[in-house]
Design a protein around this motif. Sequence first.
Motif, PDB file in Angstrom:
ATOM      1  N   TRP A 211       0.835  -1.199   0.000  1.00 15.66           N
ATOM      2  CA  TRP A 211       0.000   0.000   0.000  1.00 15.66           C
ATOM      3  C   TRP A 211       0.872   1.252   0.000  1.00 15.66           C
ATOM      4  O   TRP A 211       2.052   1.228   0.367  1.00 15.66           O
ATOM      5  N   ALA A 212       0.263   2.351  -0.440  1.00 16.21           N
ATOM      6  CA  ALA A 212       0.892   3.676  -0.396  1.00 16.21           C
ATOM      7  C   ALA A 212      -0.210   4.698  -0.152  1.00 16.21           C
ATOM      8  O   ALA A 212      -1.334   4.548  -0.642  1.00 16.21           O
ATOM      9  N   SER A 213       0.127   5.737   0.611  1.00 18.35           N
ATOM     10  CA  SER A 213      -0.859   6.762   0.960  1.00 18.35           C
ATOM     11  C   SER A 213      -0.164   8.114   0.996  1.00 18.35           C
ATOM     12  O   SER A 213       0.951   8.234   1.516  1.00 18.35           O
ATOM     13  N   ALA A 214      -0.816   9.142   0.432  1.00 17.90           N
ATOM     14  CA  ALA A 214      -0.202  10.471   0.361  1.00 17.90           C
ATOM     15  C   ALA A 214      -1.276  11.544   0.385  1.00 17.90           C
ATOM     16  O   ALA A 214      -2.441  11.292   0.053  1.00 17.90           O
ATOM     17  N   GLU A 215      -0.868  12.748   0.782  1.00 17.10           N
ATOM     18  CA  GLU A 215      -1.776  13.896   0.803  1.00 17.10           C
ATOM     19  C   GLU A 215      -0.990  15.150   0.443  1.00 17.10           C
ATOM     20  O   GLU A 215       0.228  15.222   0.636  1.00 17.10           O
ATOM     21  N   LEU A 216      -1.696  16.153  -0.093  1.00 16.55           N
ATOM     22  CA  LEU A 216      -1.062  17.394  -0.532  1.00 16.55           C
ATOM     23  C   LEU A 216      -2.026  18.547  -0.278  1.00 16.55           C
ATOM     24  O   LEU A 216      -3.202  18.477  -0.645  1.00 16.55           O
ATOM     25  N   GLN A 217      -1.519  19.599   0.356  1.00 17.24           N
ATOM     26  CA  GLN A 217      -2.381  20.731   0.722  1.00 17.24           C
ATOM     27  C   GLN A 217      -2.837  21.517  -0.496  1.00 17.24           C
ATOM     28  O   GLN A 217      -3.985  21.945  -0.573  1.00 17.24           O
ATOM     29  N   GLY A 218      -1.945  21.751  -1.456  1.00 16.84           N
ATOM     30  CA  GLY A 218      -2.326  22.467  -2.667  1.00 16.84           C
ATOM     31  C   GLY A 218      -2.542  23.949  -2.431  1.00 16.84           C
ATOM     32  O   GLY A 218      -1.825  24.599  -1.673  1.00 16.84           O
ATOM     33  N   TRP A 219      -3.571  24.507  -3.077  1.00 13.83           N
ATOM     34  CA  TRP A 219      -3.828  25.944  -3.036  1.00 13.83           C
ATOM     35  C   TRP A 219      -4.589  26.387  -1.790  1.00 13.83           C
ATOM     36  O   TRP A 219      -4.700  27.588  -1.536  1.00 13.83           O
ATOM     37  N   ARG A 220      -5.146  25.460  -1.036  1.00 15.67           N
ATOM     38  CA  ARG A 220      -5.934  25.834   0.135  1.00 15.67           C
ATOM     39  C   ARG A 220      -5.052  26.427   1.238  1.00 15.67           C
ATOM     40  O   ARG A 220      -3.869  26.117   1.345  1.00 15.67           O
TER      41      ARG A 220
ATOM     42  N   GLN B 288       6.521   1.751  -8.501  1.00 12.77           N
ATOM     43  CA  GLN B 288       6.769   2.653  -7.377  1.00 12.77           C
ATOM     44  C   GLN B 288       5.439   3.290  -6.983  1.00 12.77           C
ATOM     45  O   GLN B 288       5.068   4.348  -7.490  1.00 12.77           O
ATOM     46  N   LEU B 289       4.698   2.625  -6.115  1.00 14.72           N
ATOM     47  CA  LEU B 289       3.362   3.098  -5.751  1.00 14.72           C
ATOM     48  C   LEU B 289       3.396   4.500  -5.170  1.00 14.72           C
ATOM     49  O   LEU B 289       2.591   5.362  -5.527  1.00 14.72           O
ATOM     50  N   LEU B 290       4.323   4.747  -4.249  1.00 16.10           N
ATOM     51  CA  LEU B 290       4.356   6.031  -3.564  1.00 16.10           C
ATOM     52  C   LEU B 290       4.692   7.167  -4.526  1.00 16.10           C
ATOM     53  O   LEU B 290       4.064   8.234  -4.489  1.00 16.10           O
ATOM     54  N   GLU B 291       5.666   6.951  -5.412  1.00 14.04           N
ATOM     55  CA  GLU B 291       6.020   7.989  -6.381  1.00 14.04           C
ATOM     56  C   GLU B 291       4.853   8.281  -7.319  1.00 14.04           C
ATOM     57  O   GLU B 291       4.568   9.445  -7.640  1.00 14.04           O
ATOM     58  N   ASP B 292       4.159   7.232  -7.756  1.00 11.90           N
ATOM     59  CA  ASP B 292       3.009   7.442  -8.644  1.00 11.90           C
ATOM     60  C   ASP B 292       1.874   8.155  -7.913  1.00 11.90           C
ATOM     61  O   ASP B 292       1.163   8.976  -8.505  1.00 11.90           O
ATOM     62  N   ALA B 293       1.698   7.848  -6.626  1.00  9.94           N
ATOM     63  CA  ALA B 293       0.666   8.537  -5.849  1.00  9.94           C
ATOM     64  C   ALA B 293       0.993  10.021  -5.714  1.00  9.94           C
ATOM     65  O   ALA B 293       0.115  10.884  -5.877  1.00  9.94           O
ATOM     66  N   GLU B 294       2.245  10.345  -5.425  1.00 13.11           N
ATOM     67  CA  GLU B 294       2.642  11.748  -5.300  1.00 13.11           C
ATOM     68  C   GLU B 294       2.524  12.484  -6.632  1.00 13.11           C
ATOM     69  O   GLU B 294       2.128  13.649  -6.679  1.00 13.11           O
ATOM     70  N   THR B 295       2.853  11.807  -7.725  1.00 15.61           N
ATOM     71  CA  THR B 295       2.711  12.426  -9.051  1.00 15.61           C
ATOM     72  C   THR B 295       1.249  12.718  -9.359  1.00 15.61           C
ATOM     73  O   THR B 295       0.910  13.783  -9.898  1.00 15.61           O
ATOM     74  N   LEU B 296       0.368  11.780  -9.023  1.00 21.03           N
ATOM     75  CA  LEU B 296      -1.062  11.996  -9.247  1.00 21.03           C
ATOM     76  C   LEU B 296      -1.550  13.214  -8.479  1.00 21.03           C
ATOM     77  O   LEU B 296      -2.302  14.047  -9.014  1.00 21.03           O
ATOM     78  N   LEU B 297      -1.126  13.361  -7.227  1.00 20.79           N
ATOM     79  CA  LEU B 297      -1.558  14.505  -6.420  1.00 20.79           C
ATOM     80  C   LEU B 297      -1.078  15.818  -7.030  1.00 20.79           C
ATOM     81  O   LEU B 297      -1.835  16.796  -7.093  1.00 20.79           O
TER      82      LEU B 297
END
Length: 450
Positions: A166-175, A423-432
């Motif tokens: 599993w891989a899990s990620a979050e990104l604050q973005g513009w908020r 690379q699940l984590l890298e792909d998750a971060e790229t998607l975000l």
Amino acid sequence: MASWFQLCSGAQAWCHLPCQADLQRKVDALEASLLAYDTRLQEMQWQIEELTRQVSDLRVASAHASDECRREVGDADKETTKTAPAKVKKEQKKETTKIAPAKAKKEPKKEATKIAPAKAKKEPKKESKATMKNNAQAKTKKGAKKPTREQGSESGFNDGPLRLAWASAELQGWRKSMEDSRIVLPQATTCSNLNGVAWEQVAIFGVLDGHGGAQVARFCSKRLPEELVKFPISDGPHQGTELAEALRGAFSRIQQMLEGGQHVDELEQLANPPSPNSARFAKLLPLGDSQAVPGGSTACICCITETQIITANLGDSRAVLCRGGRAIPLTKDQKPENAAEKQRIEAAGGWVTWRSGQWRVNGDLNLSRALGDLEYKGLISAIPDITIHDRSPEDEFLVLGSDGIFNVKTDQEVVDAFRRSEQLLEDAETLLKNCVPGGDNVSVSVVCLN
């Protein structure tokens, strides 16, 4: 022989027959026109959805174009810096040949005695203040133009009965603040107070998207698994049904905890500092009042066993299963414009209206179901939709994400982003990062099932 009354009544009935036929024709025409208006309204809604998708695609394309422009400008700057020193050296040689030796010897002495000491002491102070101001302005401009890319991520492999990567990620973005939260429990044994050995063979993953602050989402991500494992489940053929009942009961307990008011201090600590609701927290009503806790959160929770995936959903976060390369939605967005939800809200005394590009409950909230949102008590439901899906050998992975992802990407596009991933984590971060132009917080969890 018929009486005069019978003849008159028969004639009257005969006269009414054409009138009734005309009325029926008018009713049929009105029904046809209403049906035409309904179909036209649906077409307009579809057009609006298509336009929003096109706008999001344009935002993504513009972001990529701006990144490419920055790279090209950076490459050009590097080339100019490489060629500049040679030109400077040539110009210096020409200048030294033109200047007379006598002047070069006499002038430095005069300048050193009269002018140089005063300027050498004063100019550095002025330049340092100016550079400090320029640097501060540059930092504020950069902060205003660029999104906050603070990112939290984690990944792992569970060598237990389920054997999940599993891989899990979050990104604050513009908020201005991060209001999403996640549940990552590849093995439920990390929770305390397990009610039964069967919980050792259950994995729990979830995404919670807060609104009106982060406090409810963070509270639920912490408390909901603890309440969930208190319900008994067996290791038999009825395990899926028992997990569904456990999820329903855990959601109900969390809502009761929010309504009771006993956890106000904990919720205030979980709010983003400084919280936009700090003034409301400072003026809380007595315990037990339904207005004690501000804010709310979506909740999309998946319990994974060896044979099934049980999903409970409130709001517009999603769970999508990749089966043989195809995106299989496990949830449905619970929005005010849905016919059943709109009917329920209006029956409870609320209304649904179009505002700021979305359908909203009482002109404000764009969800019909969520945890918290006590100011809409009776209108916003905390009863989740629960589905049970049998696992298949074709199942590849499961994706849980907040609406910040699915407002930019379709279910199939999200699935394609992880297919054949090494690379699940890298792909998750790229998607975000690709979903940041949507303007919302973004969170995702990916669970490999094979």
